[in-house]
Design a protein around this motif. Structure first.
Motif, PDB file in Angstrom:
ATOM      1  N   ALA A 118       0.811  -1.216   0.000  1.00 55.42           N
ATOM      2  CA  ALA A 118       0.000   0.000   0.000  1.00 55.42           C
ATOM      3  C   ALA A 118       0.845   1.266   0.000  1.00 55.42           C
ATOM      4  O   ALA A 118       0.307   2.372  -0.172  1.00 55.42           O
ATOM      5  CB  ALA A 118      -0.924  -0.002   1.218  1.00 55.42           C
ATOM      6  N   GLU A 120       2.503   2.422   2.607  1.00 56.87           N
ATOM      7  CA  GLU A 120       2.230   3.094   3.873  1.00 56.87           C
ATOM      8  C   GLU A 120       3.158   2.571   4.954  1.00 56.87           C
ATOM      9  O   GLU A 120       3.395   1.361   5.039  1.00 56.87           O
ATOM     10  CB  GLU A 120       0.780   2.847   4.308  1.00 56.87           C
ATOM     11  CG  GLU A 120      -0.271   3.415   3.383  1.00 56.87           C
ATOM     12  CD  GLU A 120      -0.405   4.928   3.507  1.00 56.87           C
ATOM     13  OE1 GLU A 120       0.070   5.484   4.536  1.00 56.87           O
ATOM     14  OE2 GLU A 120      -0.973   5.541   2.593  1.00 56.87           O
ATOM     15  N   ARG A 146      -3.789   4.751  10.909  1.00 52.50           N
ATOM     16  CA  ARG A 146      -3.574   3.535  10.126  1.00 52.50           C
ATOM     17  C   ARG A 146      -3.954   2.337  10.987  1.00 52.50           C
ATOM     18  O   ARG A 146      -3.489   2.212  12.122  1.00 52.50           O
ATOM     19  CB  ARG A 146      -2.113   3.419   9.660  1.00 52.50           C
ATOM     20  CG  ARG A 146      -1.665   4.567   8.784  1.00 52.50           C
ATOM     21  CD  ARG A 146      -0.179   4.427   8.416  1.00 52.50           C
ATOM     22  NE  ARG A 146       0.283   5.575   7.653  1.00 52.50           N
ATOM     23  CZ  ARG A 146       0.769   6.688   8.188  1.00 52.50           C
ATOM     24  NH1 ARG A 146       0.876   6.786   9.508  1.00 52.50           N
ATOM     25  NH2 ARG A 146       1.162   7.684   7.423  1.00 52.50           N
ATOM     26  N   GLU A 173     -10.398   5.372   4.095  1.00 49.91           N
ATOM     27  CA  GLU A 173      -9.942   4.689   2.894  1.00 49.91           C
ATOM     28  C   GLU A 173      -9.593   3.251   3.270  1.00 49.91           C
ATOM     29  O   GLU A 173      -9.133   2.977   4.380  1.00 49.91           O
ATOM     30  CB  GLU A 173      -8.718   5.395   2.314  1.00 49.91           C
ATOM     31  CG  GLU A 173      -8.337   4.916   0.934  1.00 49.91           C
ATOM     32  CD  GLU A 173      -7.218   5.739   0.318  1.00 49.91           C
ATOM     33  OE1 GLU A 173      -7.036   5.658  -0.894  1.00 49.91           O
ATOM     34  OE2 GLU A 173      -6.521   6.457   1.078  1.00 49.91           O
ATOM     35  N   MET A 174      -9.813   2.338   2.333  1.00 51.00           N
ATOM     36  CA  MET A 174      -9.627   0.917   2.606  1.00 51.00           C
ATOM     37  C   MET A 174      -8.691   0.318   1.574  1.00 51.00           C
ATOM     38  O   MET A 174      -8.770   0.621   0.382  1.00 51.00           O
ATOM     39  CB  MET A 174     -10.999   0.224   2.549  1.00 51.00           C
ATOM     40  CG  MET A 174     -11.114  -1.098   3.233  1.00 51.00           C
ATOM     41  SD  MET A 174     -12.884  -1.528   3.401  1.00 51.00           S
ATOM     42  CE  MET A 174     -12.740  -3.182   4.031  1.00 51.00           C
ATOM     43  N   VAL A 175      -7.774  -0.529   2.050  1.00 55.92           N
ATOM     44  CA  VAL A 175      -6.887  -1.285   1.171  1.00 55.92           C
ATOM     45  C   VAL A 175      -7.123  -2.763   1.452  1.00 55.92           C
ATOM     46  O   VAL A 175      -7.049  -3.193   2.603  1.00 55.92           O
ATOM     47  CB  VAL A 175      -5.405  -0.937   1.415  1.00 55.92           C
ATOM     48  CG1 VAL A 175      -4.507  -1.748   0.477  1.00 55.92           C
ATOM     49  CG2 VAL A 175      -5.161   0.553   1.210  1.00 55.92           C
ATOM     50  N   VAL A 187      -4.039  -6.074  -5.027  1.00 54.11           N
ATOM     51  CA  VAL A 187      -4.167  -5.041  -3.999  1.00 54.11           C
ATOM     52  C   VAL A 187      -5.111  -3.972  -4.532  1.00 54.11           C
ATOM     53  O   VAL A 187      -4.858  -3.376  -5.577  1.00 54.11           O
ATOM     54  CB  VAL A 187      -2.797  -4.434  -3.632  1.00 54.11           C
ATOM     55  CG1 VAL A 187      -2.975  -3.336  -2.585  1.00 54.11           C
ATOM     56  CG2 VAL A 187      -1.848  -5.517  -3.112  1.00 54.11           C
ATOM     57  N   THR A 188      -6.229  -3.750  -3.811  1.00 54.23           N
ATOM     58  CA  THR A 188      -7.245  -2.802  -4.233  1.00 54.23           C
ATOM     59  C   THR A 188      -7.378  -1.717  -3.183  1.00 54.23           C
ATOM     60  O   THR A 188      -7.420  -2.000  -1.988  1.00 54.23           O
ATOM     61  CB  THR A 188      -8.605  -3.510  -4.411  1.00 54.23           C
ATOM     62  OG1 THR A 188      -8.425  -4.694  -5.191  1.00 54.23           O
ATOM     63  CG2 THR A 188      -9.592  -2.601  -5.099  1.00 54.23           C
ATOM     64  N   ARG A 189      -7.455  -0.480  -3.632  1.00 58.75           N
ATOM     65  CA  ARG A 189      -7.513   0.662  -2.707  1.00 58.75           C
ATOM     66  C   ARG A 189      -8.622   1.610  -3.132  1.00 58.75           C
ATOM     67  O   ARG A 189      -8.816   1.873  -4.314  1.00 58.75           O
ATOM     68  CB  ARG A 189      -6.167   1.386  -2.715  1.00 58.75           C
ATOM     69  CG  ARG A 189      -6.056   2.567  -1.753  1.00 58.75           C
ATOM     70  CD  ARG A 189      -4.623   3.014  -1.666  1.00 58.75           C
ATOM     71  NE  ARG A 189      -4.430   4.093  -0.713  1.00 58.75           N
ATOM     72  CZ  ARG A 189      -3.267   4.441  -0.197  1.00 58.75           C
ATOM     73  NH1 ARG A 189      -2.164   3.781  -0.536  1.00 58.75           N
ATOM     74  NH2 ARG A 189      -3.171   5.429   0.675  1.00 58.75           N
ATOM     75  N   CYS A 192     -14.238   3.351   1.513  1.00 57.27           N
ATOM     76  CA  CYS A 192     -14.884   2.219   2.184  1.00 57.27           C
ATOM     77  C   CYS A 192     -16.137   1.762   1.451  1.00 57.27           C
ATOM     78  O   CYS A 192     -16.359   0.563   1.268  1.00 57.27           O
ATOM     79  CB  CYS A 192     -15.215   2.641   3.610  1.00 57.27           C
ATOM     80  SG  CYS A 192     -15.986   1.375   4.615  1.00 57.27           S
ATOM     81  N   LEU A 209      -7.184   3.444   6.373  1.00 58.10           N
ATOM     82  CA  LEU A 209      -6.407   4.680   6.419  1.00 58.10           C
ATOM     83  C   LEU A 209      -7.336   5.854   6.693  1.00 58.10           C
ATOM     84  O   LEU A 209      -8.407   5.966   6.096  1.00 58.10           O
ATOM     85  CB  LEU A 209      -5.677   4.901   5.095  1.00 58.10           C
ATOM     86  CG  LEU A 209      -4.739   3.761   4.658  1.00 58.10           C
ATOM     87  CD1 LEU A 209      -4.266   3.984   3.233  1.00 58.10           C
ATOM     88  CD2 LEU A 209      -3.549   3.661   5.607  1.00 58.10           C
TER      89      LEU A 209
END
Length: 411
Positions: A118, A120, A146, A173-175, A187-189, A192, A209
């Motif tokens: 991500a 992060e 986080r 925000e969601m990963v 990996v999808t970001r 929500c 996040l």
């Protein structure tokens, strides 16, 4: 003094996507009498000739820990995902065996890899595991910028996203990191709400996040106008503040708000003690709608609305550490019996009495059972403008009666 014989149980971490046993731990795994792991990990040791113990299925981890503790001669190796000391099996086995009997071989955690994917940092992050646990386990960590979440086949990213939306945290925000280390890695970001219809691999972890620090207010005694309610059916701020002090809430545990009305007491309990699971029990549909709205408005993810009439609605709830009885619906004695009877050792029950009849009935109930109530009367007034000046307008006095269940020996 006798020399330590060295570890007999090796807990071996397997990095995401690994296609073989870690070279440094391979001999420990193959030299054991028992090799445990989920099928995909056991497949990494096809040449192992001893007993194989599958960890797939409910209760298998606990059963394995029990067997390892019961047989002090058993040489075993346990294959686990990532770093076994990070929300993994190492904690379970170390509670049952002396540290000298266990060696942990850490590998890269799926959570560590998810943060890397991500882009992060994970220093300062908070973490929660939803493996076989309710979604309310997220409540203590959601205020962090986080958050890393271990999921399971029931607590999927879609279910987590829905829970966050309902609990007021949908702006995060969601990963979602799936099949890390495998050719099918994805990996999808995004926001929500974009994950409400998510479907994908069961091998996933979630990173949440946020834009900044926890924005929620702290009480006690938050302004009444901040709560959704109707016809004045909420515990007034001044009474709420005193009641929360009398309750002596634990930092974590179970709290019942019975006859919750708008749920204002349960909301403030969750804000003051994020590790608390608060059950707001309310019989009216209008009231429970307000409870849900206030949970969303104040982002109290640890609050569980319970639509039903007490005492019947209490039967399926876990035993409480603290109880606030805000309304009785004419069944005061029944409710006091049910709530105090379920209260854990050392727990506190506080009930509110506006009418003198209710105060007398509560005192009578207590003395009939050999209890002496601690009574606090809250009498206060609020300023009101009158012709360009201020006057004090009194609020109805409320008596708060506190009962403490005697701590049992050994607790």
């Amino acid at each position: 003094m006798t020399a330590a014989r060295g570890p007999r149980v090796h807990v071996i971490g397997i990095s995401p996507g690994a296609r073989e046993l870690p070279p440094e731990a391979r001999s420990a795994a193959l030299g054991a009498a028992l090799l445990a792991g989920v099928p995909r990990h056991l497949a990494l040791a096809p040449e192992f000739g001893g007993e194989r113990w599958s960890l797939e299925g409910e209760g298998r981890l606990a059963a394995l820990a029990g067997r390892l503790a019961a047989d002090p001669e058993l040489q075993a190796a346990v294959l686990a995902s990532g770093d076994p000391g990070f929300f993994g099996f190492a904690a379970t086995v170390l509670r049952r065996l002396p540290p000298g009997e266990v060696r942990v071989w850490p590998a890269v955690s799926s959570m560590q890899l998810a943060f890397a994917r991500a882009g992060e940092p994970w220093s300062g992050a908070r973490f929660a595991s939803l493996h076989g646990r309710p979604l309310e386990e997220l409540a203590p960590v959601l205020g962090a910028r986080r958050v890393g979440v271990f999921t399971d086949s029931r607590n999927t990213p879609a279910r987590i996203a829905r829970f966050l939306e309902e609990a007021g945290w949908g702006g995060r925000e969601m990963v979602v990191a799936e099949d890390l280390g495998l050719p099918t890695e994805r990996v999808t970001r995004g926001p929500c709400e974009g994950f409400l219809a998510w479907s994908g691999s069961d091998l996933n972890v979630v990173v949440l996040l946020g834009p900044g620090d926890d924005p929620r207010p702290l009480g006690p005694g938050l302004p009444d106008e901040g709560f959704a309610h109707s016809r004045g059916l909420l515990t007034k701020a001044e009474v709420r503040a005193v009641a929360l002090g009398l309750l002596r809430l634990p930092r974590a545990g179970v709290f019942w708000d019975v006859g919750a009305g708008s749920g204002s007491v349960a909301v403030e309990a969750c804000l003051l003690a994020p590790g608390l699971r608060a059950y707001a029990v309310e019989k009216s549909a209008e009231g429970i709608a307000h409870v849900r709205e206030n949970r969303r408005r104040f982002r109290t993810a640890g609050l569980v609305p319970v639509h039903g009439e007490a005492p019947g609605a209490l039967s399926g709830l876990p035993d409480p550490d603290a109880v606030f009885l805000g309304g009785s619906g004419g069944r005061l004695g029944e409710l006091l019996d049910a709530a105090f009877g379920r209260l854990r050792s050392g727990g506190t029950l506080v009930t509110a009495a506006v009418l003198l009849d209710t105060l007398g009935e509560t005192v009578g109930w207590a003395r009939a059972r050999g209890l002496e109530p601690d009574v606090t009367q809250v009498s206060c007034a609020r300023s009101r403008p009158v012709a360009g000046r201020l006057r004090l307008e009194p609020l109805n006095p409320v008596s708060l009666l506190r009962f403490v269940r005697a701590a049992e020996r050994g607790t």
